[in-house]
Design a protein around this motif. Structure first.
Motif, PDB file in Angstrom:
ATOM      1  N   LEU A 196       1.717  33.754  13.691  1.00  0.00           N
ATOM      2  CA  LEU A 196       2.416  34.898  14.297  1.00  0.00           C
ATOM      3  C   LEU A 196       2.901  35.841  13.199  1.00  0.00           C
ATOM      4  N   LYS A 197       1.987  36.625  12.670  1.00  0.00           N
ATOM      5  CA  LYS A 197       2.276  37.470  11.512  1.00  0.00           C
ATOM      6  C   LYS A 197       3.258  38.600  11.824  1.00  0.00           C
ATOM      7  N   ASN A 198       3.423  38.920  13.125  1.00  0.00           N
ATOM      8  CA  ASN A 198       4.320  40.013  13.519  1.00  0.00           C
ATOM      9  C   ASN A 198       5.696  39.520  13.944  1.00  0.00           C
ATOM     10  N   LEU A 199       5.927  38.219  13.902  1.00  0.00           N
ATOM     11  CA  LEU A 199       7.161  37.648  14.427  1.00  0.00           C
ATOM     12  C   LEU A 199       8.377  38.122  13.640  1.00  0.00           C
ATOM     13  N   LEU A 200       9.353  38.657  14.380  1.00  0.00           N
ATOM     14  CA  LEU A 200      10.605  39.123  13.783  1.00  0.00           C
ATOM     15  C   LEU A 200      11.766  38.186  14.090  1.00  0.00           C
ATOM     16  N   TYR A 201      11.791  37.662  15.315  1.00  0.00           N
ATOM     17  CA  TYR A 201      12.972  36.933  15.804  1.00  0.00           C
ATOM     18  C   TYR A 201      12.508  35.674  16.516  1.00  0.00           C
ATOM     19  N   LEU A 202      13.006  34.528  16.081  1.00  0.00           N
ATOM     20  CA  LEU A 202      12.682  33.247  16.700  1.00  0.00           C
ATOM     21  C   LEU A 202      13.969  32.502  16.995  1.00  0.00           C
ATOM     22  N   ASP A 203      14.198  32.197  18.274  1.00  0.00           N
ATOM     23  CA  ASP A 203      15.423  31.502  18.683  1.00  0.00           C
ATOM     24  C   ASP A 203      15.059  30.353  19.617  1.00  0.00           C
ATOM     25  N   PHE A 204      15.175  29.124  19.094  1.00  0.00           N
ATOM     26  CA  PHE A 204      14.963  27.912  19.881  1.00  0.00           C
ATOM     27  C   PHE A 204      16.264  27.117  19.998  1.00  0.00           C
ATOM     28  N   SER A 205      17.392  27.753  19.764  1.00  0.00           N
ATOM     29  CA  SER A 205      18.665  27.034  19.716  1.00  0.00           C
ATOM     30  C   SER A 205      19.068  26.478  21.085  1.00  0.00           C
ATOM     31  N   TYR A 206      19.935  25.482  21.034  1.00  0.00           N
ATOM     32  CA  TYR A 206      20.493  24.857  22.245  1.00  0.00           C
ATOM     33  C   TYR A 206      19.406  24.295  23.147  1.00  0.00           C
ATOM     34  N   ASN A 207      18.596  23.415  22.566  1.00  0.00           N
ATOM     35  CA  ASN A 207      17.613  22.642  23.305  1.00  0.00           C
ATOM     36  C   ASN A 207      17.689  21.195  22.820  1.00  0.00           C
ATOM     37  N   TYR A 208      16.611  20.454  22.987  1.00  0.00           N
ATOM     38  CA  TYR A 208      16.576  19.055  22.556  1.00  0.00           C
ATOM     39  C   TYR A 208      15.372  18.827  21.638  1.00  0.00           C
ATOM     40  N   LEU A 209      15.120  19.776  20.764  1.00  0.00           N
ATOM     41  CA  LEU A 209      13.927  19.759  19.926  1.00  0.00           C
ATOM     42  C   LEU A 209      14.119  18.875  18.694  1.00  0.00           C
ATOM     43  N   GLU A 210      13.017  18.286  18.247  1.00  0.00           N
ATOM     44  CA  GLU A 210      13.028  17.390  17.086  1.00  0.00           C
ATOM     45  C   GLU A 210      12.193  17.993  15.959  1.00  0.00           C
ATOM     46  N   SER A 211      12.481  17.544  14.748  1.00  0.00           N
ATOM     47  CA  SER A 211      11.826  18.135  13.576  1.00  0.00           C
ATOM     48  C   SER A 211      10.584  17.380  13.130  1.00  0.00           C
ATOM     49  N   ASN A 212      10.525  16.083  13.414  1.00  0.00           N
ATOM     50  CA  ASN A 212       9.448  15.227  12.908  1.00  0.00           C
ATOM     51  C   ASN A 212       9.260  15.452  11.411  1.00  0.00           C
ATOM     52  N   ASP A 213       8.129  15.989  10.990  1.00  0.00           N
ATOM     53  CA  ASP A 213       7.878  16.142   9.552  1.00  0.00           C
ATOM     54  C   ASP A 213       8.234  17.540   9.043  1.00  0.00           C
ATOM     55  N   TRP A 214       8.838  18.367   9.856  1.00  0.00           N
ATOM     56  CA  TRP A 214       9.256  19.731   9.486  1.00  0.00           C
ATOM     57  C   TRP A 214       8.064  20.629   9.136  1.00  0.00           C
ATOM     58  N   ASN A 215       6.863  20.269   9.584  1.00  0.00           N
ATOM     59  CA  ASN A 215       5.700  21.115   9.293  1.00  0.00           C
ATOM     60  C   ASN A 215       5.856  22.519   9.871  1.00  0.00           C
ATOM     61  N   PHE A 216       6.563  22.600  10.989  1.00  0.00           N
ATOM     62  CA  PHE A 216       6.746  23.916  11.619  1.00  0.00           C
ATOM     63  C   PHE A 216       7.450  24.876  10.665  1.00  0.00           C
ATOM     64  N   LEU A 217       8.387  24.361   9.860  1.00  0.00           N
ATOM     65  CA  LEU A 217       9.126  25.226   8.942  1.00  0.00           C
ATOM     66  C   LEU A 217       8.213  25.746   7.835  1.00  0.00           C
ATOM     67  N   SER A 218       7.330  24.879   7.354  1.00  0.00           N
ATOM     68  CA  SER A 218       6.372  25.321   6.342  1.00  0.00           C
ATOM     69  C   SER A 218       5.480  26.419   6.906  1.00  0.00           C
ATOM     70  N   SER A 219       5.054  26.254   8.159  1.00  0.00           N
ATOM     71  CA  SER A 219       4.163  27.254   8.759  1.00  0.00           C
ATOM     72  C   SER A 219       4.867  28.593   8.937  1.00  0.00           C
ATOM     73  N   LEU A 220       6.170  28.569   9.203  1.00  0.00           N
ATOM     74  CA  LEU A 220       6.914  29.817   9.396  1.00  0.00           C
ATOM     75  C   LEU A 220       6.977  30.648   8.114  1.00  0.00           C
ATOM     76  N   GLY A 221       6.680  30.041   6.986  1.00  0.00           N
ATOM     77  CA  GLY A 221       6.611  30.792   5.738  1.00  0.00           C
ATOM     78  C   GLY A 221       5.514  31.846   5.749  1.00  0.00           C
ATOM     79  N   LYS A 222       4.568  31.708   6.684  1.00  0.00           N
ATOM     80  CA  LYS A 222       3.488  32.685   6.812  1.00  0.00           C
ATOM     81  C   LYS A 222       3.882  33.868   7.697  1.00  0.00           C
ATOM     82  N   CYS A 223       5.042  33.760   8.351  1.00  0.00           N
ATOM     83  CA  CYS A 223       5.531  34.851   9.218  1.00  0.00           C
ATOM     84  C   CYS A 223       6.279  35.845   8.327  1.00  0.00           C
ATOM     85  N   VAL A 224       5.535  36.743   7.729  1.00  0.00           N
ATOM     86  CA  VAL A 224       6.053  37.546   6.625  1.00  0.00           C
ATOM     87  C   VAL A 224       7.051  38.614   7.063  1.00  0.00           C
ATOM     88  N   GLN A 225       7.216  38.828   8.383  1.00  0.00           N
ATOM     89  CA  GLN A 225       8.177  39.826   8.856  1.00  0.00           C
ATOM     90  C   GLN A 225       9.413  39.198   9.489  1.00  0.00           C
TER      91      GLN A 225
END
Length: 376
Positions: free
Chosen positions: A240-269
């Motif tokens: 998602l190269k155009n992503l400006l705002y991501l809000d997943f707060s106040y849910n029951y989400l888990e991190s597992n290996d935190w790969n999602f955070l590494s991938s967000l490094g590609k969301c340059v905006q």
């Protein structure tokens, strides 16, 4: 008279809209927005045969929306937002097929969303947010493949979102937050909505996993699923190269290996990342420092994050808000945080931090709020 355009927007007009406007048979454009007009909307406006654009937003208009406006064969844009209109939305008949934009945002309208809206073959934008509408979202709305913007948020809508809504491939803006909707998101939502730019479902009762197919909705700029009951792991969204705002707060989400955070490094905006109040656990990875240097808000508070604060967090040079309170983070506060000269709010309270407060904090000249209580 040959008068075709009346634009009196953004003045200090008082009183009521004169019914005599119906005498302007050639009038095409009427803009009385942002004034102090009161009273009801004259039903005679709907009988002006050439009227295409009616904008009377931001006034103090009361009463019901005249049925005649739903019968007009010439109207293309009907903008009545930010008034005090009440009653039910009038039925829209098939002869009103020119209507492309209906904007009733922020009134006091009640009742159901009329299924007659499906009669409007040209409808592109339907904004009904911030009213008192109840009941289900009509399934027939999903048959309008011309719709680009749909805002039904901040009402009292119940039930599930009809599958047909997710099949409106033309949608760029879908705002259904702050209702009582439930159910899960379809696995292929990112494939079904290829043009979506803003997807805002916050403050409902949705559950189940966040579909990985959202990574295919590459036009997304705003993705807000906060304050629901989503569970499971966060998918990788680095496409998602155009992503400006991501809000997943106040849910029951888990991190597992935190790969999602590494991938967000590609969301340059990316500018804001909000993940507070979930079940994210384990150590915050060093890849947090690979997030875009455009990020100015990072909310990771009220999770189960352990380990130490990575040195690499100092790479986020324009951070304004860093919220990591109420986790189980240990170790010392790294001096790298003191290099984040744009910080205005820093909250690390309610952790297991120890040691000294770094001298580099003296460089945080814009800091307004500092929370370090309940540590060691």
């Amino acid at each position: 008279t040959f008068l075709r355009v009346i634009n009196l927007q953004n003045n200090k007009l008082h009183g009521q809209i004169p019914s005599e406007l119906r005498q302007l048979q050639r009038l095409q454009y009427l803009n009385l927005s942002t004034n102090f007009l009161g009273g009801s909307i004259p039903g005679s406006l709907g009988s002006i045969p050439s009227l295409e654009y009616l904008d009377i937003r931001k006034n103090g208009l009361t009463g019901q929306i005249p049925v005649s406006l739903g019968n007009s064969s010439s109207l293309k844009s009907l903008i009545l937002r930010q008034n005090n209109l009440s009653g039910e939305i009038p039925p829209f008949v098939s002869m009103a097929s020119s209507l492309a934009r209906i904007d009733l945002w922020q009134n006091s309208l009640s009742g159901n969303i009329p299924s007659s809206l499906s009669n409007l073959s040209s409808l592109s934008y339907l904004y009904l947010a911030e009213n008192n509408l109840v009941g289900d979202i009509p399934e027939s709305l999903g048959h309008k493949q011309s719709i680009q913007g749909l805002a039904l948020a901040a009402n009292k809508l119940t039930g599930t979102v009809p599958p047909s809504i997710y099949n409106i491939s033309s949608l760029t803006f879908l705002y259904i937050g702050h209702n009582l909707l439930h159910g899960s998101l379809p696995h292929g939502i990112g494939d079904f909505l290829p043009n979506i730019q803003s997807l805002i479902f916050e403050d409902n009762c949705f559950e189940g996993p966040i579909p990985a197919s959202l990574a295919n909705a590459t036009s997304l700029k705003v993705l807000d699923l906060a304050t629901n009951s989503f569970s499971g792991s966060i998918p990788s969204l680095g496409s998602l190269k155009n992503l400006l705002y991501l809000d997943f707060s106040y849910n029951y989400l888990e991190s597992n290996d935190w790969n999602f955070l590494s991938s967000l490094g590609k969301c340059v905006q990316l500018t804001e990342l909000c993940l507070q109040s979930n079940s994210l656990g384990g150590s915050l990875p060093r890849s947090v420092g690979n997030l875009s240097t455009t990020v100015y808000t990072l909310w990771l508070s009220m999770n189960k994050i352990s380990g130490t604060i990575p040195l690499e967090i100092g790479n986020l040079k324009i951070l304004n808000n860093l919220m990591m309170h109420d986790n189980i983070i240990s170790g010392s506060i790294h001096s790298a945080i003191g290099t984040l000269r744009h910080l205005t709010i820093l909250s690390l309270s309610g952790n297991n931090l120890s040691g000294l407060i770094p001298d580099s904090f003296g460089n945080l000249v814009q800091l307004n709020e500092l929370y370090l209580q309940q540590n060691n």
